[in-house]
Design a protein around this motif. Structure first.
Motif, PDB file in Angstrom:
ATOM      1  N   ARG A 113     -15.858   3.420  -1.276  1.00 21.02           N
ATOM      2  CA  ARG A 113     -16.647   3.516  -0.042  1.00 21.02           C
ATOM      3  C   ARG A 113     -17.783   2.484  -0.033  1.00 21.02           C
ATOM      4  O   ARG A 113     -18.023   1.815   0.978  1.00 21.02           O
ATOM      5  CB  ARG A 113     -17.216   4.929   0.083  1.00 21.02           C
ATOM      6  CG  ARG A 113     -17.904   5.108   1.404  1.00 21.02           C
ATOM      7  CD  ARG A 113     -18.437   6.501   1.597  1.00 21.02           C
ATOM      8  NE  ARG A 113     -18.880   6.653   2.966  1.00 21.02           N
ATOM      9  CZ  ARG A 113     -19.407   7.744   3.448  1.00 21.02           C
ATOM     10  NH1 ARG A 113     -19.559   8.796   2.691  1.00 21.02           N
ATOM     11  NH2 ARG A 113     -19.799   7.803   4.700  1.00 21.02           N
ATOM     12  N   GLU A 114     -18.465   2.348  -1.191  1.00 19.43           N
ATOM     13  CA  GLU A 114     -19.583   1.396  -1.266  1.00 19.43           C
ATOM     14  C   GLU A 114     -19.101  -0.035  -0.976  1.00 19.43           C
ATOM     15  O   GLU A 114     -19.723  -0.786  -0.227  1.00 19.43           O
ATOM     16  CB  GLU A 114     -20.226   1.471  -2.658  1.00 19.43           C
ATOM     17  CG  GLU A 114     -21.479   0.618  -2.775  1.00 19.43           C
ATOM     18  CD  GLU A 114     -22.027   0.542  -4.204  1.00 19.43           C
ATOM     19  OE1 GLU A 114     -21.486   1.232  -5.107  1.00 19.43           O
ATOM     20  OE2 GLU A 114     -22.978  -0.233  -4.403  1.00 19.43           O
ATOM     21  N   MET A 123      -9.575   3.408   2.039  1.00 22.77           N
ATOM     22  CA  MET A 123     -10.395   4.621   1.949  1.00 22.77           C
ATOM     23  C   MET A 123      -9.508   5.866   1.914  1.00 22.77           C
ATOM     24  O   MET A 123      -9.726   6.783   1.116  1.00 22.77           O
ATOM     25  CB  MET A 123     -11.352   4.666   3.164  1.00 22.77           C
ATOM     26  CG  MET A 123     -12.480   5.656   3.030  1.00 22.77           C
ATOM     27  SD  MET A 123     -13.624   5.188   1.722  1.00 22.77           S
ATOM     28  CE  MET A 123     -13.452   6.561   0.597  1.00 22.77           C
ATOM     29  N   GLN A 124      -8.475   5.890   2.785  1.00 19.34           N
ATOM     30  CA  GLN A 124      -7.594   7.073   2.814  1.00 19.34           C
ATOM     31  C   GLN A 124      -6.826   7.211   1.495  1.00 19.34           C
ATOM     32  O   GLN A 124      -6.642   8.309   0.977  1.00 19.34           O
ATOM     33  CB  GLN A 124      -6.594   7.003   3.985  1.00 19.34           C
ATOM     34  CG  GLN A 124      -7.218   6.806   5.346  1.00 19.34           C
ATOM     35  CD  GLN A 124      -8.437   7.677   5.579  1.00 19.34           C
ATOM     36  OE1 GLN A 124      -8.438   8.875   5.298  1.00 19.34           O
ATOM     37  NE2 GLN A 124      -9.501   7.065   6.078  1.00 19.34           N
ATOM     38  N   ALA A 125      -6.391   6.075   0.950  1.00 15.42           N
ATOM     39  CA  ALA A 125      -5.674   6.127  -0.335  1.00 15.42           C
ATOM     40  C   ALA A 125      -6.600   6.662  -1.429  1.00 15.42           C
ATOM     41  O   ALA A 125      -6.176   7.426  -2.310  1.00 15.42           O
ATOM     42  CB  ALA A 125      -5.148   4.739  -0.699  1.00 15.42           C
ATOM     43  N   ALA A 126      -7.884   6.281  -1.352  1.00 15.08           N
ATOM     44  CA  ALA A 126      -8.850   6.761  -2.350  1.00 15.08           C
ATOM     45  C   ALA A 126      -9.068   8.261  -2.208  1.00 15.08           C
ATOM     46  O   ALA A 126      -9.099   9.007  -3.206  1.00 15.08           O
ATOM     47  CB  ALA A 126     -10.172   6.004  -2.200  1.00 15.08           C
ATOM     48  N   ALA A 175      -7.867  10.688  -9.235  1.00 19.81           N
ATOM     49  CA  ALA A 175      -9.116   9.934  -9.405  1.00 19.81           C
ATOM     50  C   ALA A 175     -10.316  10.856  -9.352  1.00 19.81           C
ATOM     51  O   ALA A 175     -10.238  11.959  -8.802  1.00 19.81           O
ATOM     52  CB  ALA A 175      -9.222   8.888  -8.299  1.00 19.81           C
ATOM     53  N   ASP A 176     -11.443  10.382  -9.915  1.00 19.89           N
ATOM     54  CA  ASP A 176     -12.658  11.212  -9.874  1.00 19.89           C
ATOM     55  C   ASP A 176     -13.535  10.787  -8.687  1.00 19.89           C
ATOM     56  O   ASP A 176     -13.283   9.744  -8.066  1.00 19.89           O
ATOM     57  CB  ASP A 176     -13.400  11.154 -11.216  1.00 19.89           C
ATOM     58  CG  ASP A 176     -13.863   9.752 -11.549  1.00 19.89           C
ATOM     59  OD1 ASP A 176     -14.065   8.960 -10.612  1.00 19.89           O
ATOM     60  OD2 ASP A 176     -13.994   9.437 -12.744  1.00 19.89           O
ATOM     61  N   PRO A 177     -14.578  11.577  -8.374  1.00 18.26           N
ATOM     62  CA  PRO A 177     -15.400  11.255  -7.199  1.00 18.26           C
ATOM     63  C   PRO A 177     -16.090   9.891  -7.320  1.00 18.26           C
ATOM     64  O   PRO A 177     -16.366   9.244  -6.312  1.00 18.26           O
ATOM     65  CB  PRO A 177     -16.443  12.380  -7.159  1.00 18.26           C
ATOM     66  CG  PRO A 177     -15.882  13.475  -8.004  1.00 18.26           C
ATOM     67  CD  PRO A 177     -14.981  12.847  -9.017  1.00 18.26           C
ATOM     68  N   GLY A 178     -16.376   9.456  -8.551  1.00 21.19           N
ATOM     69  CA  GLY A 178     -17.039   8.160  -8.750  1.00 21.19           C
ATOM     70  C   GLY A 178     -16.191   7.020  -8.194  1.00 21.19           C
ATOM     71  O   GLY A 178     -16.700   6.072  -7.581  1.00 21.19           O
ATOM     72  N   TYR A 179     -14.866   7.148  -8.386  1.00 27.27           N
ATOM     73  CA  TYR A 179     -13.953   6.114  -7.880  1.00 27.27           C
ATOM     74  C   TYR A 179     -14.022   6.055  -6.346  1.00 27.27           C
ATOM     75  O   TYR A 179     -14.174   4.984  -5.751  1.00 27.27           O
ATOM     76  CB  TYR A 179     -12.526   6.431  -8.354  1.00 27.27           C
ATOM     77  CG  TYR A 179     -11.457   5.682  -7.586  1.00 27.27           C
ATOM     78  CD1 TYR A 179     -11.197   4.338  -7.854  1.00 27.27           C
ATOM     79  CD2 TYR A 179     -10.726   6.307  -6.569  1.00 27.27           C
ATOM     80  CE1 TYR A 179     -10.234   3.654  -7.125  1.00 27.27           C
ATOM     81  CE2 TYR A 179      -9.767   5.628  -5.849  1.00 27.27           C
ATOM     82  CZ  TYR A 179      -9.522   4.302  -6.128  1.00 27.27           C
ATOM     83  OH  TYR A 179      -8.586   3.616  -5.411  1.00 27.27           O
ATOM     84  N   THR A 180     -13.944   7.228  -5.721  1.00 26.86           N
ATOM     85  CA  THR A 180     -13.972   7.274  -4.244  1.00 26.86           C
ATOM     86  C   THR A 180     -15.284   6.685  -3.727  1.00 26.86           C
ATOM     87  O   THR A 180     -15.297   5.958  -2.733  1.00 26.86           O
ATOM     88  CB  THR A 180     -13.830   8.740  -3.757  1.00 26.86           C
ATOM     89  OG1 THR A 180     -12.905   9.395  -4.616  1.00 26.86           O
ATOM     90  CG2 THR A 180     -13.328   8.816  -2.347  1.00 26.86           C
TER      91      THR A 180
END
Ligand code: NAD
Length: 348
Positions: A281-282, A260-263, A272-277
């Motif tokens: 998380r999901e 999660m922190q790497a994301a 990366a874009d927010p979709g990746y993060t």
């Protein structure tokens, strides 16, 4: 049904066999065989008669010089020759230790691994890194020595404690992020079969993880370059484990927190874009990973700096531009502190 995958790690060929039963020829050798277990894996229904056996205490304390010395001495006393065989049956601890010992016995004897934990099936038994712990630090001495054969029976996973299963799931999620979208789909859409350890879906998952890891290692068997991508989430995760005295969370939770922190850092750096993060998380939440860290970000970064991957005062981290698009970046420690602060606000 039995089937095999074949890989080449440096000068060694490795065969990974998936099957519910073991052919007795699998662990026999005219020059003698020694099978190493820990007390838990010695109880598993695997072999009917495996000949000479050595049973060690479970846990990291066995992954030591004295553990290796016991294996080497028993191999010698048992009359194993240069073409003798050492087999390790267990989680990552037994696999790392048996492989380390096999690489030393008579300058290298035959090695077979039977990984029994999810983490060992998808990671530790694959790719030829062996290790013992030294001076209170993990994996400080080791060799590269791939097993000639690896036998995987996913039905053994039903005996694995939940905490250990979750540890392996941290690595499975990492592998999906590294580059297998179908694995990612399975993890998102079939989570109840996965957490129920359904053998069919687990074999598919382990096969996919083996293929991703083996593909990366084949290209860089001695970690001179791209193999480092396998550390995704781990520099953060190891720092959390070290900072919390290995007590706050399991290894799987630490890796999940690290992913999660790497994301979040990948997003903060504009990679990366927010979709990746959101996908990361999901995935983590689907498997019940909601790791919290209430400590000081500065102390995590300090723990990261003592990590052996430190380079010239900057930290070299594995980050992603998206699923399957992994990069290595040197990152200013101050930015990591800020990211950890942001992350604590975004993911309380
Ligand atoms: N060589 C590599 O590339 C590599 C990669 C990742 C991790 N590792 C190493 O792997 C180790 C961690 O491995 P691990 O998580 O498997 O820990 P582990 O070997 O300590 O196993 C965890 C626990 O589960 C028990 N166990 C294993 N299989 C079981 C089963 N089927 N049923 C019931 N109990 C079972 C073990 O006895 C142990 O108590 C670490 O030392 C780590 O450094 C090595």
């Amino acid at each position: 049904m039995s089937s095999a995958l074949r890989y080449r790690f440096g000068d060694h060929d490795s065969e990974v066999r998936f099957s519910a039963t073991v052919d007795s020829a699998f662990i026999s050798s005219d020059s003698g065989a020694l099978v190493v277990f820990d007390r838990n894996t010695a109880q598993l229904p695997i072999f009917e008669d495996e000949g000479q056996r050595l049973v060690l205490a479970p846990g990291e304390s066995s992954k030591s010089w004295s553990g290796a010395r016991r294996i080497l001495q028993r191999a010698l006393d048992g009359g194993l020759g240069r073409d003798g065989l050492i087999a390790g049956v267990g989680g990552g601890v037994v696999c790392d230790l048996a492989a380390f010992s096999a690489s030393l016995f008579m300058r290298g004897c035959r090695l077979i691994l039977v990984p029994t934990s999810l983490l060992a099936m998808v990671d530790a038994a694959i790719g030829g890194k062996t290790a013992i712990n030294l001076g209170g630090y993990k994996n400080m001495a080791g060799t590269f020595y791939p097993a000639e054969r690896i036998w995987i029976n996913v039905s053994l996973l039903r005996h694995l404690p939940v905490r250990e299963f979750d540890s392996g799931m941290g690595e499975v999620i990492k592998t999906a992020l590294l580059g297998d979208r179908e694995l990612l789909d399975i993890l998102l859409k079939q989570s109840s079969r996965v957490t129920g350890r359904d053998p069919e879906v687990m074999e598919e998952i382990v096969r996919r993880c083996v293929a991703v890891k083996a593909g990366i290692v084949e290209g860089d068997p001695r970690e001179a370059g791209n193999r480092a991508v396998l550390n995704l989430g781990h520099t953060f995760g190891h720092a959390l484990e070290a900072e919390t005295g290995y007590k706050l969370c399991s290894h799987g939770e630490a890796v999940a927190w690290g992913l999660m922190q790497a994301a979040v850092l990948s997003r903060a750096l504009g990679l990366a874009d927010p979709g990746y993060t959101a996908t990361v998380r999901e995935l983590l939440e689907t498997y019940g990973f909601a790791p919290r860290f209430d400590g000081k970000p500065e102390s995590i970064v300090k723990a990261m700096q003592v990590d052996k991957k430190k380079r010239r005062g900057k930290l070299r981290l594995v980050l992603q531009r998206g699923i399957g698009d992994t990069v290595l970046r040197e990152v200013d420690p101050h930015l990591i502190v800020e990211t950890l602060q942001d992350s604590a606000r975004i993911f309380p």
